[in-house]
Motif scaffolding. Structure first.
Motif: not given
Ligand code: FES
Ligand code: FES
Lengths: 735, 179
Positions: A306-309, A509-513, A656-663
């Motif tokens: 998330s930080a890189d995004i 983006l890797g995850i699905k929306t 709420q939030e969803i964040t990504l770390k290492n994919g």
């Protein structure tokens, strides 16, 4: 367009419902042939009347809490002219004969308003025809009241139950010739009916997807790749198979998700790779899962953070946008004028998850080349199509039973868990209940997309909004936005500002929306309505006044699906009046805020009154909602419930939030993805405008305005503007 | 061998003593009313009574219920006639309904020890029960209504259709004439 006029609405619904009409008639014989129910009337697949007068009405839509199980039969019963107390509601199976079976996009009302009333009206005509024939009188001399046909001249009456057998032989009238009731004669539409499954709910009957039990059933967990698109390299399956209660443990290779499915009506999830564990109990399967040791090939998304995004978005915001989606006038020239005030802001919002309280589950039984499923899907028909593709079997060999879903919010538009259950059942050759843990649900969602909105606008000396520039940085590839993550050039305030530019840049983006209750609207309303508040301030105007002036710049009537300014002004005025906007003295630290939004054909304006403490705890004292969803609020009690729920849901989204770390997704359970609690829920007053428009849906449009209403109130109370969600990032929380 | 009472009936279990009560109830005894929401003590969907106390079945191993008396949603009345169940239906509380068994179990426990709770009492007793659909205002109103039903049942035969007190709740009237 100003409004959807009656004629064009009928055309649209006739097109969308083409299959429905055919199915309705062709199945008459089949329904009649169902066996020895001598006096059962089955003129359609939706209505059957027993000789004792009990009227069974079939509800064709999935139910995940919107009361569609009540609402559709209410429409039928109204035109059939029966007492609601006579009605028994039957849940449909998934079958083409029912036409559209889909709950999503707030479409249950628009898809059914005409169709279900016509079904009821047609059945009533057949009952009248039966009575007229019996009595040797003309149809025109007969009338109906609450379940009986009357012939006034001869003072004769017959109950629907008595007429049922004969009525079933009558020709089905042409829907176009039906004369439906005038609204003033409605007895059911516009009157509260309580949820037909309330008693089962309060006594704990097994009515939800998770409760399904079939003989010989095994329980499965599916441990999916934590990074989307990953593959299993190796796993300690031999050890897992030794564990108590475990029957099977195997690798699911997975199938890539086809990329060309633009929306939820045809989304194909493919199949994620992972390890399936099938056991005698879910507890045994899930305990075995904790002992799993899997080596993954994490694939190409393993480095996404998330930080890189956020860093990348910031870079993109300083570059020429990738695409221009709308350009009216010359906004750059406006920004250079000396008589304007220019305001610049950026709004940032995260991915969030649907997290319905019932975790995803599905029971599947693959046997002898046939598949039977019990599913809470909001799109069961789509589900069957993708299952047929995944398993290489014809759709006719797949039977889907609809089961009540413990909340949808858009999550059950997607059928990934259905595919997994079917796949696993086929592998083990036994009925299987697949149940996701909450962690699976939060970490394998079709997330509400995050994004970055860069805004710049100008107001002139008279306080008029004259220029608007919006660069949206979101997700996608090339010309394609990620699913449910687009911006739309028709979104307000486009058309209301003479110089207007909307541009976009996307990141992979890797995850699905996916679609989450009021997709996009649930966060763009906050962005745009907050920024409009900033502009009102720059213009030195009251936020309600500024909005009404902006809306009064109404452009010439546009295309269908675009907001009608007059309807919006009406709800803004109503909510201002009901909340005492500008009329009440509020103590220091207490203030009101407003937001409005058009989505899913519905018009909503909301006002929140908040008190903010020194440590940034927000107490929402009260919320007022004004809505226009057309000429009828079909089930007022349920509508109020749903609207209040939308407000509570919107408040939760601010946390709420969803964040990504290492994919992979970091959040795993409700402690990291909170819901508002009872003590935080304000009183919520709901007011309706009954406008002269066809009734439309309510699942979604009441949600979006609450976020800006609260955020704007917080600004008025504190002078601090919430520009980042979740608002906890700025230190705010709910008291 | 673990012995316990569930809804007044003797039961025993000789499986994994660490299995949470939730799965024992749902999958061994086939009492599906108790729901799984988070498995983590966060949502309250699995609330049952353990010796009368509202308890999260997802965090309670069967071993911790040895010789205890458990009540589930199926056990609070034979036919849905408990005042809390009646009020829930009259006020049409549920949306999806999934959280409601847990809500009802918490509400029953509250009313058992506090027959006339205030809004604040209700909020503090119910704050561990999440409702994803946001039916909190109706839950609160239904608890007030159930308290009234219970009180009137204690003094005279139950009267159907008692009105919500609405005390301090701002629960808008369900239906005021034709809309
Ligand atoms: S399932 Fe037990 S608290 Fe959520
Ligand atoms: S009614 Fe759906 S979670 Fe409470």
């Amino acid at each position: 367009m100003a409004k959807i006029n009656r004629r064009s609405f009928l055309q649209v619904s006739a097109l969308a419902g083409g299959g429905f009409l055919l199915g309705l008639y062709s199945s008459k014989a089949a329904a009649l042939a169902q066996g020895p129910q001598p006096a059962a009337l089955a003129p359609t697949d939706f209505v059957s009347i027993a000789s004792n007068g009990v009227v069974s009405i079939t509800a064709r839509n999935p139910e995940t809490g919107q009361h569609s199980l009540n609402m559709l039969p209410m429409l039928v019963a109204e035109e059939l002219d029966v007492d609601w107390k006579q009605v028994k509601i039957v849940r449909a199976g998934v079958d083409a004969k029912y036409g559209i079976q889909f709950t999503g996009g707030s479409t249950a009302t628009p898809n059914n308003w005409d169709a279900m009333r016509q079904v009821g009206g047609a059945a009533r005509q057949m009952l009248i025809a039966a009575a007229a024939q019996t009595w040797g009188v003309t149809v025109g001399e007969c009338s109906t009241t609450a379940g009986s046909v009357h012939h006034k001249a001869s003072n004769r009456s017959a109950s629907y139950g008595e007429l049922a057998a004969k009525a079933a032989q009558m020709p089905v009238p042409d829907f176009k010739t039906l004369k439906l009731k005038a609204a003033k004669d409605y007895k059911i539409i516009g009157t509260t009916t309580n949820d037909v499954e309330n008693k089962d709910i309060v006594t704990g009957k097994p009515i939800f997807g998770i409760d399904v039990t079939v003989p010989g059933m095994l329980y499965a967990v599916f441990h999916k790749t934590p990074v989307p698109g990953g593959k299993v390299v190796s796993a300690n399956l031999d050890a897992i198979k030794q564990l108590k209660g475990v029957r099977h443990a195997f690798v699911v290779e997975g199938k890539p998700r086809p990329s060309n499915f633009p929306n939820y009506l045809n989304d194909d999830p493919g199949l994620e790779a992972g390890i399936a564990i099938v056991a005698d109990s879910w507890w045994a399967a899930n305990s075995a899962r904790e002992k799993l040791d899997v080596k993954w090939d994490e694939g190409k998304w393993a480095a996404q953070n998330s930080a890189d995004i956020a860093k990348k978005a910031d870079e993109l915001s300083k570059q020429t946008p990738m695409r221009t989606l709308r350009k009216d006038g010359d906004v750059e020239a406006v920004f250079k004028r000396s008589d304007v005030k220019v305001v610049e802001s950026q709004y940032v919002f995260p991915f969030i998850a649907h997290a319905p309280l019932e975790p995803q589950n599905c029971t599947a039984h693959f046997k002898d080349g046939k598949l039977e499923l019990w599913s809470t899907s909001q799109t069961p028909q789509t589900g069957r199509t993708i299952l047929s593709r995944l398993l290489g079997m014809p759709e006719k060999d797949i039977t889907i039973h609809m089961v009540r879903g413990g909340g949808g919010f858009g999550r059950r538009l997607y059928n990934d868990y259905m595919c997994e259950a079917a796949w696993i059942s086929k592998q083990v050759g036994a009925p299987v209940k697949l149940l996701w843990a909450r962690e699976d649900d939060l970490q394998h969602d079709y997330y509400r997309s995050g994004g970055f909105q860069y805004l710049k606008a100008a107001v002139d000396a008279s306080g008029k909004l004259v220029g608007w520039h919006n660069h949206f940085v979101g997700y996608g590839e090339g010309e394609t936005f990620a699913h449910s993550a687009q911006v739309d050039g028709n979104e307000f305030p486009s058309r209301f500002v003479p110089n207007f530019v909307l541009q976009a840049s996307v990141m992979p983006l890797g995850i699905k929306t996916g679609a989450l209750r009021a997709p996009r609207s649930n966060v763009y309303a906050w962005v745009y309505q907050s920024f409009i508040d900033e502009l009102a301030q720059a213009a030195g105007k009251d936020p309600v006044q500024f909005r009404l002036e902006l809306l009064s710049n109404a452009p010439p009537a546009g295309t269908q699906g675009v907001m009608n300014a007059q309807r919006m002004m009406d709800v803004v005025k109503l909510v201002a009046e009901k909340s005492g906007w500008g009329k009440r003295q509020l103590p220091k630290g207490t203030a009101m805020g407003i937001g409005f939004h058009y989505s899913h054909r519905g018009y909503f304006a909301e006002v929140a009154e908040v008190t903010v403490s020194a440590n940034k705890k927000i107490k929402v004292n009260k919320v007022w909602v004004a809505g226009d969803i057309g000429s009828q609020v079909i089930n007022p009690g349920a509508s109020e419930n749903l609207t209040q729920g939308a407000v509570v849901d919107g408040m939760s989204e601010m946390l709420q939030e969803i964040t990504l770390k290492n994919g992979r997704v970091v959040q795993s359970n409700y402690h990291q993805h909170p819901l508002v609690k009872m003590s935080q829920t304000p009183p919520i007053e709901v007011h309706w405008i009954k406008s002269n428009n066809p009734p439309t849906g309510l699942g979604e449009p009441a949600l979006p305005p609450i976020l800006p209403a609260i955020a704007n109130a917080v600004f008025s109370a504190t002078g601090e503007r919430i520009r980042t969600m979740p608002m906890t990032k700025q230190g705010f929380s709910f008291a | 061998m673990i012995k316990l009472k569930v809804n007044g009936k003797n039961q025993q279990f000789d499986g994994d003593p660490e299995m949470p009560l939730l799965w024992f109830l749902r999958d061994e005894l086939n009492l599906k009313g108790t729901k799984f929401g988070c498995g983590f003590g966060m949502c309250g969907a699995c609330t049952i009574h353990l010796n009368g106390k509202p308890t999260r079945a997802c965090l309670t191993p069967v071993s911790a219920a040895a010789n205890a008396s458990i009540t589930t949603i199926e056990g609070i009345s034979p036919d849905g006639s408990h005042p809390v169940q009646v009020a829930w239906q009259e006020l049409d509380v549920p949306q999806c309904g999934y959280c409601q068994a847990g809500q009802i179990m918490s509400a029953c426990a509250l009313l058992a020890k506090n027959p006339k709770p205030t809004d604040a009492d209700i909020d503090s007793a119910m704050n561990g029960n999440l409702c994803r659909c946001g039916t909190y205002l109706r839950i609160r109103a239904a608890i007030h209504q159930a308290a009234e039903l219970k009180a009137s049942a204690a003094t005279k035969p139950a009267k159907a259709g008692a009105k919500a007190s609405g005390a301090g709740t701002n629960f808008a009237p369900r239906k005021s004439g034709k809309q």
